[in-house]
Every structure is written in C-alpha cells, then in structure tokens.
Motif scaffolding. Sequence first.
Motif, PDB file in Angstrom:
ATOM      1  N   ILE A   1       0.832  -1.211   0.000  1.00 20.87           N
ATOM      2  CA  ILE A   1       0.000   0.000   0.000  1.00 20.87           C
ATOM      3  C   ILE A   1       0.863   1.256   0.000  1.00 20.87           C
ATOM      4  O   ILE A   1       0.584   2.227  -0.721  1.00 20.87           O
ATOM      5  CB  ILE A   1      -0.957  -0.001   1.205  1.00 20.87           C
ATOM      6  CG1 ILE A   1      -1.850  -1.241   1.158  1.00 20.87           C
ATOM      7  CG2 ILE A   1      -1.815   1.254   1.208  1.00 20.87           C
ATOM      8  CD1 ILE A   1      -2.798  -1.349   2.329  1.00 20.87           C
ATOM      9  N   ASP A   2       1.922   1.280   0.797  1.00 17.73           N
ATOM     10  CA  ASP A   2       2.804   2.446   0.841  1.00 17.73           C
ATOM     11  C   ASP A   2       3.367   2.748  -0.544  1.00 17.73           C
ATOM     12  O   ASP A   2       3.468   3.923  -0.943  1.00 17.73           O
ATOM     13  CB  ASP A   2       3.954   2.223   1.815  1.00 17.73           C
ATOM     14  CG  ASP A   2       3.511   2.291   3.269  1.00 17.73           C
ATOM     15  OD1 ASP A   2       2.373   2.734   3.504  1.00 17.73           O
ATOM     16  OD2 ASP A   2       4.285   1.917   4.149  1.00 17.73           O
TER      17      ASP A   2
ATOM     18  N   THR B   1       0.588  10.518   4.674  1.00 21.43           N
ATOM     19  CA  THR B   1       0.768   9.210   4.054  1.00 21.43           C
ATOM     20  C   THR B   1       0.102   8.123   4.878  1.00 21.43           C
ATOM     21  O   THR B   1      -0.529   7.199   4.331  1.00 21.43           O
ATOM     22  CB  THR B   1       2.268   8.900   3.885  1.00 21.43           C
ATOM     23  OG1 THR B   1       2.865   9.895   3.044  1.00 21.43           O
ATOM     24  CG2 THR B   1       2.470   7.538   3.250  1.00 21.43           C
TER      25      THR B   1
ATOM     26  N   THR C   1      -2.820   5.669   3.630  1.00 24.00           N
ATOM     27  CA  THR C   1      -2.563   4.225   3.638  1.00 24.00           C
ATOM     28  C   THR C   1      -3.636   3.480   4.405  1.00 24.00           C
ATOM     29  O   THR C   1      -4.172   2.464   3.933  1.00 24.00           O
ATOM     30  CB  THR C   1      -1.180   3.954   4.255  1.00 24.00           C
ATOM     31  OG1 THR C   1      -0.172   4.594   3.466  1.00 24.00           O
ATOM     32  CG2 THR C   1      -0.889   2.463   4.308  1.00 24.00           C
TER      33      THR C   1
ATOM     34  N   GLN D   1      -6.341   0.853   2.814  1.00 24.73           N
ATOM     35  CA  GLN D   1      -6.303  -0.516   3.323  1.00 24.73           C
ATOM     36  C   GLN D   1      -7.664  -0.924   3.889  1.00 24.73           C
ATOM     37  O   GLN D   1      -8.173  -2.012   3.609  1.00 24.73           O
ATOM     38  CB  GLN D   1      -5.215  -0.633   4.398  1.00 24.73           C
ATOM     39  CG  GLN D   1      -4.971  -2.051   4.905  1.00 24.73           C
ATOM     40  CD  GLN D   1      -5.918  -2.452   6.035  1.00 24.73           C
ATOM     41  OE1 GLN D   1      -6.362  -1.605   6.809  1.00 24.73           O
ATOM     42  NE2 GLN D   1      -6.241  -3.728   6.105  1.00 24.73           N
TER      43      GLN D   1
END
Length: 445
Positions: free
Chosen positions: A271-272, A355, A359, A363
């Motif tokens: 995901i990052d 961020t 994220t 998710q």
Amino acid sequence: MSVEALLTRDYDANPGAVHERLRATYGPVAPVDVLGVHVWFVLGYEEVLHVLQNKGGAWSKNVDRWREYAEARVPADWPLLPVFQVNNSAFSEGATQHKLRAAWTKALAPFQDHSHPQAQLLKQAMGQYADDLIGVMSEGGTTGWADLAAQYARPLPLMVANRLLGFAAARGEEVVMDIWRMIDAGPDAAAAFQRLHKAMTELAAAKRQRPGDDLTSYMIEADPDLTLDELARELLMLPGLLDFTASLICNVVVEVVSNPAVRESLSAGEIDETVNRVALLNPPMANLTFRFPKTDVKLGNHTIAAGDPVMLSVAAAHADPRFAGGLDQHTIRSTRAHLAWGAGPHACLGHRLATQIATIAVQRLFSQYSRLKLALPADQLPWRASPFMRALRSLPVQYELAESRVPAPRGVDAPVTPPPSADGGAVPRSRSPLWSFLRGLRRSR
C-alpha cells in the motif's frame, strides 16, 4: 509578452496536455494568466527543484515581495488574494519561518513517531473513523452506490484533524463542517473562515489554561511565546494538508480499481508503494502557491524580474521528459525523488502523517469491500476547478461488501460507535450534524 489563460476548461479536463503545449512553445518556464494576473509558470523538474531548494535565499513566498501587490496593482477582489494574506509559516521566511517550523516539528513528532503512544492511539482512531464511515455508506445494503470523495475520503482526514487539534466533540464537528465550507470556496466560505479563526483562537486560549495530549497543546509547549493569533493562523494550515490527503486517497482508489497490476500489489501489502506511485503520477497539489525572486533571475529561457510571481507546477515537473524519461511507468515501486511533498525550506512537515492517513484509508476500504468499481469511466470523472489542487469533485463507485463484513440488521438511524475525542466525550450520532449530513448524502442517491 502575450499570455494565455491557464485555468480553462481544457486545463480542468486534461492539464497534462496543456503542460506539454506550453512546454513545447516556451520551454521549462511559460508566461500565463491566472485569473487576470500574469504569472511565470514553471514546468521543468530541475527548475522547480532549484526554486524549492532556494539554496541562495533568492526566492521568497512573502506576499509583500510581490511587486504589483506592494504597488496596490493587484485587485482587492482577486479570488486568490486571501490565500496569500494568511500570514503564517507557509509564507514566512528567515528567523520567523525557522521559529514556527521548529514548533511544528516538535508538536508533530508524537503523532508521526510510530513508537510514541500518541501515534499509536491516533492510528487506532484512524482505523475506527474509516470503519465507521464505511459502515454509514453501507447501511443501505451489502451492495450499492457511493460517492467515496464526499462520504469517505474528505470526512476522514477532517475527523483526524478534529482529534489532533483537541476540540471537544461537539465543537469539533462544527469545525469540520466549516473547514469543508472554507475549502470549497462557496458563498459562505468567508464567514466560515472567520468562524474557524475564532474557534482556533478560543481553542488556543483554552489549551493555554488546560493543556492536553493534542497538537495545539504541543505547539504551545514547543513555543510558549506564540500569540493566540499566531497560533490560530498556524493551526489553520491543517485543513490544507488534510484536503491534500483527501485528494490523495481518491487518486489512489482510482489507480487501484483502474489498474489490475496495482490492485494485485495492494493484495500483496504494497500500500505504501501505491500511495507513493500516485503521489508521483497524479500529485494532488498540482501547483504550488507563488514564489517571488528578490532580484532579477534567469530561469529557463527567460529573465524573471524581481517581484514577479512564479507558480511552480509539481504535476508538470513530474512529466518533464528530463525527469520522467528515466522512470519505468509500469513498475509498482517508484522513485522517492518526486516533489509531491515539496522540497527545501518549505517542504511539508506532515507528509508522514498524511501518508499514514491515506494508507489506512485505502487498506480499510479494500479490506471491507470485496468489489469496488468506478461508476464512470476513469477519463470521465469530474475534477474540481482549482489553480492549486488536482482533486476529484466526486468519486462515484459501485460496491459490494466482503462477506465477513456484512453488518447485522439495525435501524437506519441507529448510531454507530462514537469516535474517541480529546475531552473523552462524544456526540451521539443520531443527533450529530456531521453524521446526519453524511447519511443525507446516502439517502439522496
């Protein structure tokens, strides 16, 4: 020199095509008109980075450096003028800027250091907010239609802001609604800004008397000499960062549902990397607020006179062939050398927080829905007209809840779990203006 208007329908629909036309005509720096004001528009990666780094101190963001503004030749009703008159660390320089950014760095640390208890509690709260928003979107059934921008991506970061600032629950929801009004720049935006400034000033005064484990209290602790007005103006920077985050969430969702390879990488826990890829390919903060050279400077193919406004385009810089030509557009892992978080003395101090919000939001969304599909072709999604942001006006999707997430039957107006708040209280969501607004969006579909 004759110039063309930058903010046109063509630009709203396809800014990349406009960037390339300007690049082909003028090179890395182009003269443009921004709502009636002549501006130097910087499209080249090296040129944007050079100005951002400002190693020789030749550039300023202080509006008083703008020659036409100092000479009272900028119309008082120019739409963007209030943005440049905020007078906080985003536009300061020298010792004042260093002092304010030091306070921000210290105050943000407990929330951005993952080993700190406050960061861990905030992460838990982010997940709860995301789950609750998904729950409200899905109250109509296990399959349906939703606007992820209005019902998820935008409220989530503002709920985080409410918690960070340390508002009592009831006042915090009023602030969230006013932040929306201010960001959307509608007819009540000016009144919303005045209410927000008053609310932030009152919050700062209350936290001086009774500090807590929140950003406002940590700012006061970091710099006790900040006046209430200075502190209020600094805290008003949060909505900009979090509107950026909302746009980033939307752009990531579009990339995931439109690109099977990216969707597969998300399943693999990347995901990052997906968030970073989108920050590179479709940065929400497409253009930055003006810089002004203190002396005449050569930039690109032009000499920029002292005091001329210069707008840096992050989106155009990322597409500059001198930079983009060396990138593999198909790889999931992408360079961190992009400029989505700025660079130099005004680089974003909250990028780790933004961020993390993005994220967690992505998710949670893809873990709770087994199917998400755009309700419009990606090239027909509606974008907000903005000189700075590249943000979706709406993100319509069709969804299907994962079987393990199907909720137990309950009344449509039953409150979901109230979020934690700084004062330990909560607003019952059956009476909450924010949650009534969000449920109203669902019922209107």
